[in-house]
Scaffold this active site. Structure first.
Site, PDB file in Angstrom:
ATOM      1  N   ASP A 142       1.276  -0.695  -0.252  1.00 12.12           N
ATOM      2  CA  ASP A 142       0.140   0.225   0.227  1.00 12.12           C
ATOM      3  C   ASP A 142       0.672   1.034   0.040  1.00 12.12           C
ATOM      4  O   ASP A 142       1.909   1.520   0.871  1.00 12.12           O
ATOM      5  CB  ASP A 142      -1.170  -0.118   1.377  1.00 12.12           C
ATOM      6  CG  ASP A 142      -1.751  -0.636   1.027  1.00 12.12           C
ATOM      7  OD1 ASP A 142      -2.602  -1.602   0.049  1.00 12.12           O
ATOM      8  OD2 ASP A 142      -2.504  -1.264   2.590  1.00 12.12           O
ATOM      9  N   GLY A 181      -7.316   2.849   3.864  1.00 16.15           N
ATOM     10  CA  GLY A 181      -6.839   3.336   4.099  1.00 16.15           C
ATOM     11  C   GLY A 181      -6.575   3.187   5.521  1.00 16.15           C
ATOM     12  O   GLY A 181      -6.359   3.789   6.491  1.00 16.15           O
ATOM     13  N   ASP A 234      -9.244  -6.323  -1.633  1.00 14.72           N
ATOM     14  CA  ASP A 234      -8.675  -6.285  -0.462  1.00 14.72           C
ATOM     15  C   ASP A 234      -9.888  -5.860   0.732  1.00 14.72           C
ATOM     16  O   ASP A 234     -10.645  -5.146   0.342  1.00 14.72           O
ATOM     17  CB  ASP A 234      -7.782  -5.307  -1.116  1.00 14.72           C
ATOM     18  CG  ASP A 234      -7.044  -4.394  -0.003  1.00 14.72           C
ATOM     19  OD1 ASP A 234      -6.065  -4.863   1.055  1.00 14.72           O
ATOM     20  OD2 ASP A 234      -5.837  -3.308  -1.050  1.00 14.72           O
ATOM     21  N   GLY A 271     -10.667  -6.863   5.503  1.00 17.88           N
ATOM     22  CA  GLY A 271     -11.013  -7.728   6.009  1.00 17.88           C
ATOM     23  C   GLY A 271     -11.196  -9.227   5.889  1.00 17.88           C
ATOM     24  O   GLY A 271     -12.317  -9.436   6.319  1.00 17.88           O
TER      25      GLY A 271
END
Length: 214
Positions: A34, A141, A172, A174
């Protein structure tokens, strides 16, 4: 075959080299990285210099997720990190098509990122310019959020939109072993995992995640 992509943002930053060596030993093919600017998302993480340093120390392919406002200002630096896959958020710039073309021209895989509230229909006129679609299953984020179940419907709809093209679906946010199985069944090819992998027993967690998508 679906793949697990470890997210280095979920790793222990005080042991980053050890974490990368662990992933190498586990024969990880693609590392998800990220890049956050504190503007498009509230967090700050991994700028191009840090990504380039990690890339030099690793044989893994790098999948850089650009969570930046005005990514056109930074795309050249990201390309220069050596990352093989680079994705940009649909809403982050009015010039998304230009950025995708630039990534492709550099010989890299180009991805478009859809936030949870972004309709999958926005990709209709980008399908000839992308190699993968990254569907965010939490709001970007902020770690520790719960997987948004409505995302499964979006994955299935995106699969239909692709209509047989050679475009991967990445997911992407959880994801744990149980959710990895669900998103794979819905049509995901690349499954990003952070906190559910980098925990007190990462080797066991990695085995469980891989088993869930077999």
């Amino acid at each position: 075959m679906a793949q697990i992509l470890p997210s280095i943002f979920g790793a222990n930053l005080l042991r980053l080299q050890d974490e990368i060596q662990f992933l190498e030993a586990e024969k990880t093919e693609i590392l998800h990285v990220d890049l956050m600017d504190g503007t498009y998302v509230s967090n700050i993480a991994f700028g191009p210099n840090q990504i380039a340093a990690m890339k030099k120390a690793s044989s893994m392919m790098f999948d850089v997720h650009m969570m930046l406002a005005n990514p056109e200002r930074h795309i050249d630096d990201v390309i220069n990190t050596g990352a093989e896959m680079i994705s940009v958020h649909y809403e982050s710039t009015p010039h998304v098509h230009f950025i995708l073309q630039k990534i492709k021209k550099a010989g890299r895989k180009a991805g478009i990122v859809l936030n949870p509230a972004t309709p999958d229909s926005v990709i209709e006129y980008l399908l000839d310019d992308i190699d993968y679609i990254l569907i965010m299953t939490i709001n970007p984020g902020q770690p520790g959020q719960i997987f948004i179940e409505k995302s499964l419907e979006k994955i299935r709809n995106t699969k239909k939109l692709i209509a047989g093209r050679n475009i991967k679906i990445e997911v992407d946010g959880g994801v744990n072993a149980e959710i990895a199985k669900k998103v794979k069944e819905a049509g995901a090819d690349l499954i990003v995992v952070g906190g559910a992998l980098f925990n007190s027993n990462p080797k066991e967690s990695y085995e469980s995640l891989r088993a869930s998508i077999q």
